[in-house]
Design a protein around this motif. Structure first.
Motif, PDB file in Angstrom:
ATOM      1  N   GLY A 135       0.900  -0.990  -0.110  1.00 32.40           N
ATOM      2  CA  GLY A 135      -0.091   0.098  -0.075  1.00 32.40           C
ATOM      3  C   GLY A 135       1.141   1.363  -0.060  1.00 32.40           C
ATOM      4  O   GLY A 135       2.229   1.135  -0.230  1.00 32.40           O
ATOM      5  N   LEU A 136       0.217   2.463   0.447  1.00 38.40           N
ATOM      6  CA  LEU A 136       0.993   3.671   0.299  1.00 38.40           C
ATOM      7  C   LEU A 136       0.791   4.722   1.261  1.00 38.40           C
ATOM      8  O   LEU A 136      -0.478   4.624   1.909  1.00 38.40           O
ATOM      9  CB  LEU A 136       0.594   4.232  -1.013  1.00 38.40           C
ATOM     10  N   ILE A 137       1.764   5.353   1.917  1.00 34.26           N
ATOM     11  CA  ILE A 137       1.241   6.047   3.116  1.00 34.26           C
ATOM     12  C   ILE A 137       1.882   7.521   2.728  1.00 34.26           C
ATOM     13  O   ILE A 137       2.866   7.556   1.883  1.00 34.26           O
ATOM     14  CB  ILE A 137       1.831   5.702   4.347  1.00 34.26           C
ATOM     15  N   ASP A 138       1.411   8.516   3.470  1.00 38.11           N
ATOM     16  CA  ASP A 138       2.360   9.839   3.303  1.00 38.11           C
ATOM     17  C   ASP A 138       3.010  10.299   4.583  1.00 38.11           C
ATOM     18  O   ASP A 138       3.407   9.379   5.333  1.00 38.11           O
ATOM     19  CB  ASP A 138       1.037  10.990   3.237  1.00 38.11           C
ATOM     20  N   THR A 139       3.860  11.046   4.604  1.00 38.32           N
ATOM     21  CA  THR A 139       4.926  11.541   5.297  1.00 38.32           C
ATOM     22  C   THR A 139       4.328  11.649   6.958  1.00 38.32           C
ATOM     23  O   THR A 139       5.193  11.736   7.959  1.00 38.32           O
ATOM     24  CB  THR A 139       5.528  12.971   5.218  1.00 38.32           C
ATOM     25  N   LYS A 140       3.008  11.665   7.137  1.00 42.17           N
ATOM     26  CA  LYS A 140       2.368  11.805   8.560  1.00 42.17           C
ATOM     27  C   LYS A 140       2.084  10.068   8.776  1.00 42.17           C
ATOM     28  O   LYS A 140       1.587  10.038   9.970  1.00 42.17           O
ATOM     29  CB  LYS A 140       1.188  12.666   8.672  1.00 42.17           C
ATOM     30  N   GLY A 141       2.168   9.256   7.974  1.00 45.22           N
ATOM     31  CA  GLY A 141       1.899   7.851   8.337  1.00 45.22           C
ATOM     32  C   GLY A 141       0.463   7.524   7.948  1.00 45.22           C
ATOM     33  O   GLY A 141       0.094   6.459   8.116  1.00 45.22           O
TER      34      GLY A 141
END
Length: 480
Positions: A135-141
């Motif tokens: 999957g994929l996450i952003d810099t805030k998790g």
């Protein structure tokens, strides 16, 4: 007691480290050296010749634990993690006590996540893995795309290649499907184009999924892509227009303004106009690097390589093909093989670093990874070995409160004192040493007192027995 005191004082100073179990992606397992692609979910563009360091840092493993050193050899993040990957966008994925974390270049924890694996952040997103799905996450998790994909490549130009139900497509950075999952394979976008395959045919596509060209066999490299027409090979540009005519029996990807071309089983190089600049005389060629290309001759039976050499861009034999094995030039040095060991030569063919290692990497940032007996070291371009140790010898130059460096002959020794742990360990070690010394002193004093008492008692008993002797002819010598 003195011996014990010294032993505890020494142990309180730190830990002695003479080599690494692993450096970055270079590992040793089950008797074999290998390059671990664990940092790359899409490893097509990765190579062991790439830089050892990412953003000035590389992970090192000692005793099963990982930390980070910089290009100066200084330990900047303590060796305390169970796993550690490369830095990207200022963050690195590490593991500690079963937790998946992202740390910054100071070693401070920025994210604590419930995933099994994590990739590097690119364009503020990172690929993660839960079980067997990605999957994929952003810099805030925050989860941007759920872990529902069987494979996932690196983020690139706003899109990410992914595989679902055995078919490849592309999602954007917020998890939306941008190109349908209809391909047998999909590579990442580069210069606005991606290489995909469908029904055994290579395609070059645009970000909206438009097919630019068919019969291609690579993405864009330096603005051109390999293409095949009627059994002959050439190159096209990003719009599918011919750059080098399909007139060669085989081609290699471009490097330093030239492409490898093959005619009648012999290789040479052409420029981007298709003009032959180095005659097709070689059995094997490699891309240009540092202005030099590795070439090789075939064995007499036609199977395998006989010897390696190097040519320049004029096609001149700078280093004659007399080498048993070699690697491409990097940082002005090339690894060469002799007597079952590896060393390094310069562009004149002069031996700069003796062949004494079982495994070597290419040089980058002035350093290379080398190995003996399954243990890794870093060396500089003079062959100086960089190791970590708490042995303090003469000629010590202090680099920081945590690290000192000693240069002696051709060996550089780093004195490792992790800033967060050294003072605490030193105090604890000193307390233990004092306690042990006190106990030993007490025991020694008690022993002396006991011995003095025994001597006094024995004298009293001998005097008593002497008196008995006057009055009796029997003495029990056990009493003595």
């Amino acid at each position: 007691s003195v011996f014990l005191l010294l032993a505890f004082s020494f142990s309180a100073e730190g830990i002695e480290i003479t080599s690494f179990d692993a450096v970055g992606n270079y590992h040793f397992y089950d008797g074999a050296y290998y390059y671990d692609y664990r940092d790359d979910f899409d490893n097509v563009y990765s190579s062991p010749g790439m830089s050892i360091f990412n953003e000035g840092l590389v992970s090192v493993c000692v005793g099963g634990k990982w930390g980070y050193i910089n290009t100066s050899g200084r330990l900047v993040i303590p060796i305390k993690f169970d796993d550690a990957k490369s830095f990207s966008s200022g963050l690195a994925c590490v593991k500690k006590d079963g937790k998946l974390l992202y740390i910054d270049q100071k070693g401070e924890i920025k994210l604590n996540l419930d995933f099994d694996e994590g990739g590097g952040f690119i364009d503020d997103v990172a690929v993660v893995k839960k079980g067997e799905l990605y999957g994929l996450i952003d810099t805030k998790g925050k989860i941007v795309a759920q872990c529902v994909y069987e494979e996932m490549g690196k983020p690139s130009e706003g899109l990410i290649a992914a595989c679902k139900d055995g078919k490849y497509g592309y999602i954007d950075y917020v998890g939306n499907v941008a190109i349908p999952f209809i391909y047998d394979f999909g590579n990442r976008f580069k210069s606005g184009r991606a290489y995909v395959t469908k029904d055994y045919t290579g395609l070059l596509i645009s970000p909206d999924g438009t097919v630019i060209a068919e019969g291609v066999y690579s993405g864009l490299h330096d603005g051109i892509a390999m293409v095949e027409r009627d059994g002959k090979w050439g190159f096209i540009d990003s719009e599918g227009e011919p750059v080098i005519k399909c007139e060669w029996s085989d081609v290699e990807l471009p490097s330093e303004g030239l492409v490898g071309v093959c005619k009648e089983d012999k290789w040479g190089f052409a420029d981007y106009s298709g003009m032959l600049v180095i005659d097709t005389t070689w059995d094997y060629i490699w891309p240009f690097s540092n202005g030099m290309a590795m070439v090789a001759t075939s064995r007499a039976d036609g199977y395998g390589i006989e010897k390696y050499g190097f040519i320049n861009k004029l096609g001149e034999n700078v280093i004659e093909p007399t080498l048993l094995d070699a690697q491409e030039f990097s940082d002005e040095l090339a690894a060469v093989y002799s007597d079952n060991l590896w060393g390094y030569i310069d562009k004149t063919g002069a031996q700069i670093i003796p062949c004494e290692y079982e495994f070597v990497s290419s040089f980058s940032d002035g350093l290379a990874v080398v190995s003996k007996d399954g243990e890794f070291m870093l060396i500089d371009k003079t062959g100086t070995i960089i190791t970590i140790s708490d042995n303090k010898k003469e000629e010590v130059l202090t680099l920081s409160p945590e690290i000192e460096i000693e240069k002696k002959n051709k060996e550089t020794t780093l004195i490792m004192k992790p800033a967060e742990e050294t003072e605490e360990k030193h105090v604890a070690g000193t307390v233990i040493a004092i306690v042990v010394a006190t106990i030993m002193v007490v025991l020694i004093v008690a022993s002396i007192c006991l011995r003095t008492y025994n001597i006094f008692v024995r004298k009293r008993r001998k005097k008593s027995l002497a008196i008995k002797k006057k009055n009796s002819n029997h003495i029990d010598w056990k009493d003595l």
